[in-house]
Design a protein around this motif. Structure first.
Motif, PDB file in Angstrom:
ATOM      1  N   THR A  23       0.856  -1.119  -0.102  1.00  0.00           N
ATOM      2  CA  THR A  23      -0.061  -0.062   0.008  1.00  0.00           C
ATOM      3  C   THR A  23       0.945   1.303   0.010  1.00  0.00           C
ATOM      4  OG1 THR A  23      -0.246  -0.315   2.521  1.00  0.00           O
ATOM      5  CG2 THR A  23      -2.211  -0.898   1.087  1.00  0.00           C
ATOM      6  N   ILE A  24       2.070   1.056   0.257  1.00  0.00           N
ATOM      7  CA  ILE A  24       2.891   2.409   0.476  1.00  0.00           C
ATOM      8  C   ILE A  24       3.967   2.474  -0.309  1.00  0.00           C
ATOM      9  CG2 ILE A  24       4.314   4.018   1.828  1.00  0.00           C
ATOM     10  CD1 ILE A  24       2.545   3.177   4.241  1.00  0.00           C
ATOM     11  N   ILE A  25       4.906   1.517  -0.163  1.00  0.00           N
ATOM     12  CA  ILE A  25       6.104   1.434  -0.808  1.00  0.00           C
ATOM     13  C   ILE A  25       6.031   0.870  -2.355  1.00  0.00           C
ATOM     14  CG2 ILE A  25       8.453   0.075  -1.052  1.00  0.00           C
ATOM     15  CD1 ILE A  25       8.258  -0.415   1.860  1.00  0.00           C
ATOM     16  N   PHE A  26       5.360   0.053  -2.858  1.00  0.00           N
ATOM     17  CA  PHE A  26       5.098  -0.182  -4.375  1.00  0.00           C
ATOM     18  C   PHE A  26       4.724   0.884  -5.030  1.00  0.00           C
ATOM     19  CE2 PHE A  26       3.076  -2.603  -7.722  1.00  0.00           C
ATOM     20  CZ  PHE A  26       4.545  -3.065  -8.344  1.00  0.00           C
ATOM     21  N   PRO A  27       3.491   1.559  -4.435  1.00  0.00           N
ATOM     22  CA  PRO A  27       2.923   2.594  -5.496  1.00  0.00           C
ATOM     23  C   PRO A  27       3.813   3.766  -5.385  1.00  0.00           C
ATOM     24  CG  PRO A  27       1.282   2.173  -3.725  1.00  0.00           C
ATOM     25  CD  PRO A  27       2.606   1.149  -3.335  1.00  0.00           C
ATOM     26  N   LEU A  28       4.712   4.229  -4.353  1.00  0.00           N
ATOM     27  CA  LEU A  28       5.662   5.107  -4.517  1.00  0.00           C
ATOM     28  C   LEU A  28       6.798   4.600  -5.614  1.00  0.00           C
ATOM     29  CD1 LEU A  28       5.993   6.429  -0.790  1.00  0.00           C
ATOM     30  CD2 LEU A  28       4.959   7.613  -2.699  1.00  0.00           C
ATOM     31  N   LEU A  29       7.007   3.353  -5.648  1.00  0.00           N
ATOM     32  CA  LEU A  29       7.973   3.151  -6.549  1.00  0.00           C
ATOM     33  C   LEU A  29       7.495   3.017  -7.876  1.00  0.00           C
ATOM     34  CD1 LEU A  29       9.877  -0.114  -5.043  1.00  0.00           C
ATOM     35  CD2 LEU A  29      11.040   2.100  -5.778  1.00  0.00           C
ATOM     36  N   SER A  30       6.427   3.128  -8.199  1.00  0.00           N
ATOM     37  CA  SER A  30       5.718   3.025  -9.467  1.00  0.00           C
ATOM     38  C   SER A  30       6.504   3.894 -10.663  1.00  0.00           C
ATOM     39  CB  SER A  30       4.500   3.104  -9.643  1.00  0.00           C
ATOM     40  OG  SER A  30       3.987   4.380  -9.332  1.00  0.00           O
ATOM     41  N   PRO A  31       6.957   5.092 -10.412  1.00  0.00           N
ATOM     42  CA  PRO A  31       7.676   5.967 -11.195  1.00  0.00           C
ATOM     43  C   PRO A  31       9.009   5.005 -11.720  1.00  0.00           C
ATOM     44  CG  PRO A  31       6.980   7.093  -9.517  1.00  0.00           C
ATOM     45  CD  PRO A  31       6.649   5.899  -9.056  1.00  0.00           C
ATOM     46  N   THR A  32       9.601   4.447 -10.794  1.00  0.00           N
ATOM     47  CA  THR A  32      10.843   3.946 -10.997  1.00  0.00           C
ATOM     48  C   THR A  32      10.543   2.447 -11.867  1.00  0.00           C
ATOM     49  OG1 THR A  32      11.693   4.623  -8.780  1.00  0.00           O
ATOM     50  CG2 THR A  32      13.010   2.977  -9.856  1.00  0.00           C
ATOM     51  N   ALA A  33       9.498   1.873 -11.531  1.00  0.00           N
ATOM     52  CA  ALA A  33       9.276   0.621 -12.109  1.00  0.00           C
ATOM     53  C   ALA A  33       8.911   0.943 -13.562  1.00  0.00           C
ATOM     54  CB  ALA A  33       8.040  -0.152 -11.379  1.00  0.00           C
ATOM     55  N   PHE A  34       8.157   1.814 -13.793  1.00  0.00           N
ATOM     56  CA  PHE A  34       7.713   2.314 -15.048  1.00  0.00           C
ATOM     57  C   PHE A  34       8.857   2.619 -16.039  1.00  0.00           C
ATOM     58  CE2 PHE A  34       5.959   4.687 -18.617  1.00  0.00           C
ATOM     59  CZ  PHE A  34       4.935   3.748 -18.835  1.00  0.00           C
ATOM     60  N   PHE A  35       9.701   3.487 -15.369  1.00  0.00           N
ATOM     61  CA  PHE A  35      10.963   3.979 -16.238  1.00  0.00           C
ATOM     62  C   PHE A  35      11.689   2.534 -16.518  1.00  0.00           C
ATOM     63  CE2 PHE A  35      15.328   4.337 -15.223  1.00  0.00           C
ATOM     64  CZ  PHE A  35      15.837   5.028 -16.020  1.00  0.00           C
ATOM     65  N   LEU A  36      11.831   1.849 -15.688  1.00  0.00           N
ATOM     66  CA  LEU A  36      12.818   0.512 -15.805  1.00  0.00           C
ATOM     67  C   LEU A  36      12.084  -0.334 -16.576  1.00  0.00           C
ATOM     68  CD1 LEU A  36      14.132  -0.477 -12.108  1.00  0.00           C
ATOM     69  CD2 LEU A  36      15.323   0.436 -14.075  1.00  0.00           C
ATOM     70  N   LEU A  37      10.875  -0.329 -16.793  1.00  0.00           N
ATOM     71  CA  LEU A  37      10.267  -1.015 -17.904  1.00  0.00           C
ATOM     72  C   LEU A  37      10.469  -0.770 -19.295  1.00  0.00           C
ATOM     73  CD1 LEU A  37       8.017  -3.293 -18.274  1.00  0.00           C
ATOM     74  CD2 LEU A  37       6.315  -1.547 -18.289  1.00  0.00           C
ATOM     75  N   VAL A  38      10.549   0.526 -19.683  1.00  0.00           N
ATOM     76  CA  VAL A  38      10.776   0.944 -20.885  1.00  0.00           C
ATOM     77  C   VAL A  38      12.228   0.730 -20.985  1.00  0.00           C
ATOM     78  CG1 VAL A  38      10.989   3.063 -22.167  1.00  0.00           C
ATOM     79  CG2 VAL A  38       8.995   2.772 -20.614  1.00  0.00           C
ATOM     80  N   VAL A  39      13.029   1.052 -19.998  1.00  0.00           N
ATOM     81  CA  VAL A  39      14.310   1.024 -20.469  1.00  0.00           C
ATOM     82  C   VAL A  39      14.782  -0.824 -20.726  1.00  0.00           C
ATOM     83  CG1 VAL A  39      16.953   0.680 -19.249  1.00  0.00           C
ATOM     84  CG2 VAL A  39      15.238   2.948 -19.031  1.00  0.00           C
ATOM     85  N   ASN A  40      13.997  -1.455 -19.957  1.00  0.00           N
ATOM     86  CA  ASN A  40      14.331  -2.992 -20.227  1.00  0.00           C
ATOM     87  C   ASN A  40      13.949  -3.465 -21.629  1.00  0.00           C
ATOM     88  OD1 ASN A  40      15.404  -4.618 -17.667  1.00  0.00           O
ATOM     89  ND2 ASN A  40      14.003  -3.094 -16.845  1.00  0.00           N
ATOM     90  N   VAL A  41      12.865  -2.734 -21.836  1.00  0.00           N
ATOM     91  CA  VAL A  41      12.287  -3.122 -23.291  1.00  0.00           C
ATOM     92  C   VAL A  41      13.456  -2.798 -24.374  1.00  0.00           C
ATOM     93  CG1 VAL A  41      10.614  -2.898 -24.985  1.00  0.00           C
ATOM     94  CG2 VAL A  41       9.910  -3.405 -22.713  1.00  0.00           C
ATOM     95  N   VAL A  42      13.769  -1.625 -24.134  1.00  0.00           N
ATOM     96  CA  VAL A  42      14.841  -0.949 -24.970  1.00  0.00           C
ATOM     97  C   VAL A  42      16.070  -2.048 -25.161  1.00  0.00           C
ATOM     98  CG1 VAL A  42      16.214   0.826 -25.915  1.00  0.00           C
ATOM     99  CG2 VAL A  42      13.835   1.355 -25.065  1.00  0.00           C
ATOM    100  N   TYR A  43      16.463  -2.397 -23.811  1.00  0.00           N
ATOM    101  CA  TYR A  43      17.727  -2.930 -23.561  1.00  0.00           C
ATOM    102  C   TYR A  43      17.478  -4.388 -24.433  1.00  0.00           C
ATOM    103  CZ  TYR A  43      20.138  -6.949 -21.408  1.00  0.00           C
ATOM    104  OH  TYR A  43      20.830  -8.176 -20.909  1.00  0.00           O
ATOM    105  N   VAL A  44      16.156  -5.038 -24.403  1.00  0.00           N
ATOM    106  CA  VAL A  44      16.284  -6.255 -25.122  1.00  0.00           C
ATOM    107  C   VAL A  44      16.189  -6.236 -26.418  1.00  0.00           C
ATOM    108  CG1 VAL A  44      14.579  -8.194 -25.173  1.00  0.00           C
ATOM    109  CG2 VAL A  44      15.089  -7.080 -23.086  1.00  0.00           C
ATOM    110  N   PHE A  45      15.309  -4.957 -26.863  1.00  0.00           N
ATOM    111  CA  PHE A  45      15.528  -4.878 -28.456  1.00  0.00           C
ATOM    112  C   PHE A  45      17.007  -4.361 -28.986  1.00  0.00           C
ATOM    113  CE2 PHE A  45      11.610  -3.357 -30.814  1.00  0.00           C
ATOM    114  CZ  PHE A  45      10.785  -4.036 -29.784  1.00  0.00           C
ATOM    115  N   PHE A  46      18.036  -3.970 -28.387  1.00  0.00           N
ATOM    116  CA  PHE A  46      19.070  -3.707 -28.990  1.00  0.00           C
ATOM    117  C   PHE A  46      20.289  -4.509 -28.303  1.00  0.00           C
ATOM    118  CE2 PHE A  46      16.539  -0.111 -29.757  1.00  0.00           C
ATOM    119  CZ  PHE A  46      16.252  -0.198 -31.346  1.00  0.00           C
TER     120      PHE A  46
END
Lengths: 282, 293
Positions: free
Chosen positions: B204-227
């Motif tokens: 209820t607290i930590i995970f929602p506050l981490l969501s920007p980091t998680a979302f940023f990492l999701l995009v970075v990871n997809v780009v990583y896998v691509f290239f």
């Protein structure tokens, strides 16, 4: 700590050590393989403890190379990788710091146009424009040269944006003080901006060194002669499709040698590495 | 944000920008525009003449079943790697953030795979899972699993997923740890005083506050896998067996070099440029807004 729970702490330690074990295991196995001889590895009964051939294998790897497919000594490949990684890191830092200085500290026509021209390069990694870039490097006669290996990889905006962000945090009073003292822009750049940027340069250096050392697709395309090969592509060429011919102990020693410099840089310069990683991504 | 105190030299700023502009124009804009131009051309087998054929390369590309296959492979590959590396990195980061003894040592021991080249990571995993001599492969055999990534496409995919995940955990771990450490302790303590258990506090607290980091990492990871995973695929499977691990980037390389189809390869490059620009745009749009619940 919010509450003290010995059991939960124990579980935390256990999970972390398990994670570390999984992360370290492939490298441990690689090291072990590099100390055994080819037959022990090839018959699939390699023990999980070091063998007797450490000095023999590493000597052969560094100074002689494999006896079959790739005859270039790995020592030579490491020098190539080092030159490439250093040229990319130093070159990119040098051209980026002066261009961000121009964009931040001067007002001139087309300033924002230049900024956007640089900014857009962030979007497309070299992989998606690989053949046209190859054609241009070939036309310029840069195949199989250090310039051909490094300069095209300098063409991106990460470092420029990184320095720009940092320059914007330097107080205006420093420029004003320097102007009152009668110093011109170049004097200000050299005596104030460069010394202030030292930690940022170190951070960027770590990231770019690793980026350069680990390049794969680009050196694979533009190097043809054995003398220009980098270690990361050299290792791939040592693994032949006919498995019986692959000298695994040398491949594994090469893998260890390929990991050594970048991993050392990260461990020794951890503070700058973390800073560089977090801030270049902003 | 703009500087108030600036210099007014007329020529100097252009001189300072010259080196970077030369490099960017020669090695970025010129080849990128070439890629777009070539994607509209049809070259004959000897490269002697080329015809302007509008969008035929693209039409042909999307009708080609092997291109569809590369899309599916890339999608499976990137989602599994992102899911596995994000979840295990989050678990490790949460454990390391518990302010137990030795957090610094754990951090050092977990971040170094970032420095390992993807191709080298591929070689390490290839060696462990090499069907005839790999240590892990032999253990699998003893368990009665007929492990053979050289023949079985699913095994090959599993192998590249493991190698790619292994390398990416360190990066995700660092960012998650930084994200966790930036959450104010007072918020967590307040929840603890209200009687929330540590699991409840996490969701209820930590995970929602981490969501920007998680979302940023999701995009970075997809780009990583691509290239960046090109090196892993080339060293472990070479896109095989039967194209089971041929991703979009690998196909660009393979078609352009070995197949000699430059127009088709350029069309693929353009499609990838569009995908990357799209991903970057998504990242800017959402990360800037800081996704919170």
């Amino acid at each position: 700590m919010v509450e003290n729970r010995p059991l939960a702490n124990f579980i935390a330690h256990a999970i972390l050590w398990l994670g570390i074990a999984i992360v370290v295991f492939p490298v441990y196995l690689t090291f072990i393989a590099s100390t055994h001889d080819a037959t022990v590895i090839a018959n699939g009964e390699m023990p999980l403890t070091p063998g007797p051939n450490f000095f023999k294998t590493y000597y052969q790897t560094l100074f002689v190379g494999t006896s079959g497919t790739v005859r270039t000594p790995v020592g030579m490949m490491m020098i190539n990788s080092l030159i490439m990684a250093l040229s990319i890191a130093v070159g990119k830092i040098a051209i980026s710091i002066i261009s961000s200085f121009a964009v931040v500290y001067f007002r001139f026509p087309l300033r924002m146009a230049f900024f956007w021209l640089i900014f857009i390069t962030l979007m497309l990694p070299v992989e998606v424009r690989i053949y046209p870039t190859y054609a241009i490097v070939a036309d310029l006669g840069l195949l199989d040269t250090y310039a051909g290996l490094s300069v095209p990889l300098i063409a991106s905006a990460t470092a420029t944006l990184f320095f720009r962000q940092f320059f914007l945090t330097i107080p205006d009073e420093l420029v004003e003080a320097s102007k009152i003292d009668g110093a011109g822009p170049l004097r200000f750049f050299w005596d104030t901006v460069v010394p202030l940027s030292r930690t940022n340069m170190a951070a960027l250096f770590v990231i770019l060194f690793i980026y350069g050392w680990n390049q794969y697709l680009w050196p694979l395309l533009i190097t043809t002669s054995g003398d220009m090969q980098t270690i990361v592509i050299g290792i791939k060429k040592m693994i032949t499709t006919a498995d019986a011919l692959t000298e695994w102990q040398i491949v594994m020693a090469t893998a260890m040698l390929a990991m050594l410099p970048p991993v050392t840089v990260i461990v020794l310069m951890q503070r700058w590495f973390v800073k560089g990683l977090v801030e270049t991504e902003k | 944000m703009e500087k108030r105190a600036i210099y007014n030299n007329k020529l100097l700023p252009y001189l300072l920008l010259t080196p970077q502009m030369i490099v960017v124009l020669v090695f970025f804009y010129w080849p990128a525009s070439q890629a777009i131009y070539q994607s509209f051309l049809l070259e004959d087998a000897f490269g002697l003449r080329s015809d302007f054929i509008w969008f035929e390369n693209f039409v042909e590309l999307f009708q080609d079943p092997s291109y569809g296959n590369a899309f599916v492979v890339t999608a499976i590959f990137s989602t599994t790697v992102a899911a596995l590396s994000l979840s295990s990195a989050l678990l490790l980061a949460v454990m390391a953030d518990r302010q137990i003894k030795g957090t610094g040592i754990y951090k050092t021991l977990l971040i170094w795979p970032y420095a390992v080249a993807p191709a080298i990571a591929g070689v390490l995993w290839l060696f462990m899972f090499q069907p005839s001599l790999g240590v892990v492969a032999q253990a699998l055999r003893k368990l009665g699993i007929d492990w053979n990534p050289l023949l079985n496409g699913n095994h090959a995919m599993l192998l590249v997923v493991m190698a790619a995940t292994w390398k990416q955990i360190s990066y995700n771990f660092l960012f998650f740890l930084a994200g966790l450490q930036s959450i104010p302790r007072s918020v967590i303590e307040a929840a603890a005083i209200d009687g929330a258990s540590s699991t409840r506090r996490f969701w209820t607290i930590i995970f929602p506050l981490l969501s920007p980091t998680a979302f940023f990492l999701l995009v970075v990871n997809v780009v990583y896998v691509f290239f960046d995973t090109f090196g892993i695929i080339d060293s472990v499977t070479g896109g095989g067996p039967a194209k089971a691990t041929e991703t979009l980037v690998y196909k660009v390389f393979f078609d352009g070099r070995l197949g000699g189809n430059l127009g088709g390869s350029a069309a693929q490059s353009v499609v990838m440029m569009v995908i990357v620009i799209g991903l970057t745009a998504v990242q800017f749009r959402y990360v800037e807004r800081k996704v919170h619940y």
